[in-house]
Design an enzyme around this catalytic site. Structure first.
Site, PDB file in Angstrom:
ATOM      1  N   VAL A 188       0.868  -1.173   0.000  1.00  0.00           N
ATOM      2  CA  VAL A 188       0.000   0.000   0.000  1.00  0.00           C
ATOM      3  C   VAL A 188       0.903   1.221   0.000  1.00  0.00           C
ATOM      4  CG1 VAL A 188      -2.016  -1.065   1.112  1.00  0.00           C
ATOM      5  CG2 VAL A 188      -0.225  -0.042   2.529  1.00  0.00           C
ATOM      6  N   SER A 189       0.357   2.346  -0.432  1.00  0.00           N
ATOM      7  CA  SER A 189       1.166   3.560  -0.557  1.00  0.00           C
ATOM      8  C   SER A 189       1.261   4.359   0.728  1.00  0.00           C
ATOM      9  CB  SER A 189       0.595   4.456  -1.658  1.00  0.00           C
ATOM     10  OG  SER A 189       0.645   3.787  -2.891  1.00  0.00           O
TER      11      SER A 189
END
Length: 183
Positions: free
Chosen positions: A9-10
């Protein structure tokens, strides 16, 4: 054939649990995950670890291709590295694998789509920033270091590069703070 899962995930506000559950359901014995931007492979230590330990016949599994990377070049380089090791890539959504020639073509197209999506995200972000600037609302990121602290250290004779290292900022930040003091 061992299956190794990779989830990404960012930002910390996003949740890895959905990806991990999908990878587990797909039969992954090992799942590595990290919270980092997919714009490039820099600072993606978990991905580097996975790539280091993949062996011939292994399969790297990701939930979606954009979890592997947002750059077509990075994705294709990863596929090439996997091929060189005799390993393959499997994407769960949409279901595609590099084990066959058709899969490589689909991965190339999906990589291009992920690349374009990243460009669209950046364009929307830039448009939002420009609109906020026009309204006088956007002031940019808050300074992490006080310019007076930079000037004080420079006046003590400490080298600009050392100031940058000590304060955890770029040298350009140091030069700007010192230039602002002169004007």
């Amino acid at each position: 054939m061992p299956k190794i899962g990779y989830a990404r995930v960012s930002s910390s506000s996003q949740d890895l649990n959905i990806q991990k559950a999908k990878l587990k359901t797909a039969g992954c014995e090992v799942i590595r995950s990290e919270t980092v931007s997919g714009a490039s492979r820099d600072d993606r230590s978990e991905l580097a670890t996975v790539l280091e330990f993949l062996r011939e016949g292994d399969e790297l599994v990701v939930h979606r291709l954009d979890r592997l990377g947002r750059s077509t070049r990075d994705v294709l380089n990863l596929v090439h590295e996997l091929d060189a090791k005799g390993a393959s890539l499997r994407v769960l959504e949409p279901e595609v694998t590099t084990a066959g020639d058709m899969g490589r073509m689909v991965i190339t197209v999906l990589g291009m789509v992920a690349d374009m999506e990243l460009k669209f995200i950046r364009d929307r972000q830039r448009a939002g920033i420009d609109a906020a600037k026009d309204k006088g609302v956007y002031k940019g990121r808050r300074k992490s270091v006080d310019d007076d602290e930079i000037r004080r250290l420079a006046n003590e004779g400490i080298a600009k590069a050392q100031i940058a290292r000590d304060l955890g900022v770029s040298r350009m930040t140091v030069y700007r703070a010192l230039a602002d003091a002169e004007t």
